[in-house]
Each structure stands twice: as structure tokens, then as C-alpha cells.
Design a protein around this motif. Structure first.
Motif, mmCIF file in Angstrom:
data_model
loop_
_atom_site.group_PDB
_atom_site.id
_atom_site.type_symbol
_atom_site.label_atom_id
_atom_site.label_comp_id
_atom_site.label_asym_id
_atom_site.label_seq_id
_atom_site.Cartn_x
_atom_site.Cartn_y
_atom_site.Cartn_z
ATOM 1 N N CYS A 168 -60.703 -26.115 47.484
ATOM 2 C CA CYS A 168 -61.539 -27.310 47.502
ATOM 3 C C CYS A 168 -61.499 -27.934 48.894
ATOM 4 O O CYS A 168 -60.681 -27.576 49.725
ATOM 5 N N SER A 169 -62.362 -28.897 49.101
ATOM 6 C CA SER A 169 -62.413 -29.570 50.393
ATOM 7 C C SER A 169 -61.194 -30.473 50.529
ATOM 8 O O SER A 169 -60.724 -31.048 49.541
ATOM 9 N N PRO A 170 -60.652 -30.651 51.746
ATOM 10 C CA PRO A 170 -59.505 -31.548 51.948
ATOM 11 C C PRO A 170 -59.815 -32.974 51.497
ATOM 12 O O PRO A 170 -58.942 -33.685 50.988
ATOM 13 N N ARG A 171 -61.052 -33.414 51.644
ATOM 14 C CA ARG A 171 -61.447 -34.756 51.231
ATOM 15 C C ARG A 171 -61.289 -34.922 49.714
ATOM 16 O O ARG A 171 -60.792 -35.940 49.243
ATOM 17 N N LEU A 172 -61.705 -33.904 48.956
ATOM 18 C CA LEU A 172 -61.581 -33.959 47.516
ATOM 19 C C LEU A 172 -60.107 -33.980 47.101
ATOM 20 O O LEU A 172 -59.722 -34.720 46.213
ATOM 21 N N LEU A 173 -59.291 -33.203 47.765
ATOM 22 C CA LEU A 173 -57.867 -33.158 47.464
ATOM 23 C C LEU A 173 -57.217 -34.513 47.737
ATOM 24 O O LEU A 173 -56.406 -34.997 46.962
ATOM 25 N N ALA A 174 -57.603 -35.166 48.828
ATOM 26 C CA ALA A 174 -57.035 -36.465 49.209
ATOM 27 C C ALA A 174 -57.463 -37.562 48.226
ATOM 28 O O ALA A 174 -56.764 -38.542 48.048
#
Length: 180
Positions: A168-174
Motif C-alpha cells: 500500500c501507499s506510505p500515506r495510507l499506512l500512516a
């Protein structure tokens, strides 16, 4: 091949177009010029177009006949060449291998040079398709497929295992609320 015109009609047209004469075509095919004419008329009915301009010599193709003639000539040449190749004593049918498109392009095809080096006399056809082909019906000789167990009635060997990872995108993970 349900919509294919009779081979006799196609052959009669091709011979008449090549010779520019119903009489010469008839001599080649061992029939009468009238038989050639009937076969050409049948083909014209099927096509819905005139294939020859009906006038005394020379026989002239119409636009539709001009388009059809090279296709048939090449087709008959290909058919003759294929039959001659099969009749050769050293003819070997290709080994037909089917696999999913992604597997064929990323794993199988890059390894072909090594396989061909080890098996130079074996012709090979790779059929990349995500459809499952029927080996019993002769659609292919070997199938490489993702499966959990061996299909009944076939010899099977595992050649590799896949690894699956969620990405997944790092933004979604954060944004998931975790602070680690």
C-alpha cells in the motif's frame, strides 16, 4: 468453419483467376469449363459480389475478385507447403506449452534460450493465455498453471511457489492510526 464456402468453389475461382480463363482452369482441375463457371457463380452468390467481369476473353477480375484472389492463392500455397512439411520424414510437431500470460512473459520466455540450447531439435510453441486449455482435446501438450493440487489423471510437478505481500501507499499506512 460453418461459414466457409465449398473448397471446390474456392479452388475453381483461384485457378480461373490465375489462368485468366475458365477453360485453362477446367483443364488443370480435370472438369469442364461449365463446371468452373457454376462453381464461380456459387462463390459469387456466397460473397454477394461478382468476382469476374463476364465478357469474352480475356477474363478480368472485378474489384472483389482482385481482393479475394491473392488471399486464396496465398492460402493454397500455405496449405500445400504445410502438407509437404508434414509429409517430410523428419517432420516433428512442435511441443505446445500453455501458461498464463504473466508467467509466460516473466518466467518462461526469459528461460527459453537455455531450453533451446539443450533441445535444439524440438520445435516449441508457447501459448500464453489465461484460459485453461483442454489437454485431453489436444489444445496443448504441457500446461503450466497455478493450482493447489495436481489435476486427476495428469502427471504434475511443482516448479515454483509464489509469495504474496500486501502493498500500500506510505500515506495510507500512516493514516491507519498506528504509531509504530
Amino acid at each position: 468453419m460453418g461459414n466457409c464456402p465449398p473448397l471446390r468453389a474456392l479452388h475453381a475461382f483461384e485457378a480461373a483467376a490465375r489462368h485468366g480463363s475458365f477453360k485453362a482452369a477446367a483443364a488443370e482441375l480435370g472438369v469442364t469449363p461449365t463446371a468452373i463457371s457454376h462453381q464461380v457463380r456459387l462463390l459469387e452468390e456466397i460473397c454477394g459480389r461478382k468476382l469476374f467481369q463476364r465478357r469474352p476473353r480475356p477474363l478480368v477480375l472485378t474489384g472483389a475478385g482482385t481482393r479475394l484472389f491473392p488471399i486464396l492463392r496465398n492460402g493454397f500455397d500455405l496449405l500445400s507447403g504445410s502438407l509437404a512439411a508434414v509429409a517430410e520424414p523428419d517432420f516433428q510437431a512442435p511441443l505446445r506449452v500453455t501458461s498464463p500470460n504473466a508467467f509466460a512473459s516473466r518466467w518462461l520466455v526469459p528461460r527459453l534460450p537455455k531450453w533451446r540450447e539443450a533441445n535444439p531439435a524440438v520445435p516449441l510453441d508457447i501459448i500464453g493465455t489465461d484460459a485453461v486449455l483442454d489437454l485431453r482435446a489436444g489444445a496443448a501438450d504441457v500446461a503450466i498453471r497455478y493450482t493447489r493440487r495436481s489435476p486427476l489423471g495428469f502427471a504434475a510437478q511443482e516448479i515454483c511457489r509464489d509469495s504474496f505481500f500486501p502493498i500500500c501507499s506510505p500515506r495510507l499506512l500512516a493514516s491507519d492510526g498506528r504509531n509504530d
